[in-house]
Write an enzyme that holds these catalytic residues in place. Structure first.
Site, mmCIF file in Angstrom:
data_model
loop_
_atom_site.group_PDB
_atom_site.id
_atom_site.type_symbol
_atom_site.label_atom_id
_atom_site.label_comp_id
_atom_site.label_asym_id
_atom_site.label_seq_id
_atom_site.Cartn_x
_atom_site.Cartn_y
_atom_site.Cartn_z
ATOM 1 N N MET A 33 28.415 34.657 34.638
ATOM 2 C CA MET A 33 27.242 33.823 34.413
ATOM 3 C C MET A 33 27.556 32.491 33.724
ATOM 4 S SD MET A 33 24.961 35.303 35.975
ATOM 5 C CE MET A 33 24.171 36.813 36.512
ATOM 6 N N LYS A 79 22.695 47.458 46.172
ATOM 7 C CA LYS A 79 23.379 48.434 47.044
ATOM 8 C C LYS A 79 24.145 47.728 48.154
ATOM 9 C CE LYS A 79 20.596 52.580 47.051
ATOM 10 N NZ LYS A 79 19.465 53.191 47.724
ATOM 11 N N HIS A 86 25.907 36.381 45.341
ATOM 12 C CA HIS A 86 24.609 35.913 44.861
ATOM 13 C C HIS A 86 23.518 36.810 45.451
ATOM 14 C CE1 HIS A 86 21.708 33.081 43.337
ATOM 15 N NE2 HIS A 86 21.093 33.123 44.516
HETATM 16 C C1 GAR Z 1 24.601 40.884 40.753
HETATM 17 O O1 GAR Z 1 23.324 41.132 41.304
HETATM 18 C C2 GAR Z 1 25.113 39.543 41.225
HETATM 19 O O2 GAR Z 1 24.736 39.235 42.535
HETATM 20 C C3 GAR Z 1 24.425 38.634 40.241
HETATM 21 O O3 GAR Z 1 24.501 39.290 39.004
HETATM 22 C C4 GAR Z 1 24.536 40.687 39.247
HETATM 23 C C5 GAR Z 1 25.755 41.245 38.545
HETATM 24 O O4 GAR Z 1 25.753 42.626 38.612
HETATM 25 N N1 GAR Z 1 25.081 37.353 40.184
HETATM 26 C C6 GAR Z 1 24.432 36.217 40.035
HETATM 27 O O5 GAR Z 1 23.225 36.139 39.911
HETATM 28 C C7 GAR Z 1 25.326 34.989 39.992
HETATM 29 N N2 GAR Z 1 24.544 33.813 40.174
HETATM 30 P P1 GAR Z 1 27.079 43.451 38.254
HETATM 31 O O6 GAR Z 1 27.579 42.891 36.914
HETATM 32 O O7 GAR Z 1 26.553 44.849 38.109
HETATM 33 O O8 GAR Z 1 28.060 43.267 39.358
#
Ligand code: GAR
Length: 221
Positions: free
Chosen positions: A93, A175, A112
């Protein structure tokens, strides 16, 4: 035999996408070696997952750096020292500086949770629900200096139902994230990705039958 691609994964939080990469590697479906997981957040649960699997981790806390450039410079050093070829952002992030992109040209992937170019940025599942779209999904793309704007490698589509809120939609999307991210990295490992401007092509694809999706469903023919 496909040569394993050396991957460095950037995380900030839960790391469920990281877990999916680990699981696909363990199952022999993904020809990658995770050299290093780098987190900007010392409390990221992703670090816990690495401990369980014996994967090396480094915390680079952005709050300890006077500028984005210094923070990114440190990450570049660490990733290069670990011999990382492909940088995989998995719920990372932080915005990266131009210097970081120059260090890994077209070698940074991001996931994303929306169908780009719709809904870049943050809180995108809520934005999709509020907008009233009937489909959303997720996108793996090469990261560039813009926000969620680089060339798209693979997308998955999920329906958005009347009763959905951001949370239920996020779970449905996640998922699919866990399926398309390992696939994108595997295409890379197999050397099948070809990039021409914005367009990413995968060499030697077997196309399945053409299929359209509707939501809500058609009741007339
Ligand atoms: C995921 O949904 C990913 O797509 C999103 O954060 C989540 C992380 O989950 N990423 C973003 O929004 C980047 N702009 P995780 O830590 O369980 O993989």
């Amino acid at each position: 035999m496909v040569k394993k691609v050396s991957v460095g994964v950037l995380v900030s939080g839960s790391g469920s996408n990281l877990q999916s990469l680990i699981d696909h590697i363990d199952q022999g479906a993904l020809d990658a070696e995770i050299r290093l997981v780098l987190s900007n957040n010392p409390d990221a649960f992703a670090l816990e997952r690495c401990r369980k699997h014996g994967i090396p981790t480094v915390v680079v806390d952005h709050r300890e750096f006077a500028s984005r450039e210094l923070f990114d410079g440190r990450m570049i050093e660490i990733l290069n020292a670990a011999g990382v070829e492909l940088v995989v952002m998995a719920g990372f992030m932080r915005i990266l500086s131009p210097e970081f992109f120059r260090a890994f040209p077209l070698r940074i992937m991001n996931i994303h949770p929306a169908l780009l170019p719709a809904f870049p940025g943050t809180h995108v599942q809520q934005k999709a629900v509020d907008y009233g779209v009937k489909f959303s999904g997720c996108t793996v793309h090469f990261a560039d200096e813009g926000v969620d704007s680089g060339p798209i490698i693979i997308q998955a589509v999920v329906p958005v139902y009347d009763e959905d809120d951001a949370e239920s939609l996020a779970a449905r999307i996640l998922k699919e994230e866990h399926r398309i991210y390992p696939q994108a990295v595997q295409y890379y490992a197999e050397g099948r990705i070809e990039i021409e401007g914005r367009r990413v092509r995968i060499r030697n694809l077997c196309r399945t039958t053409e299929k359209a999706a509707q939501n809500p469903p058609l009741t007339i023919y």
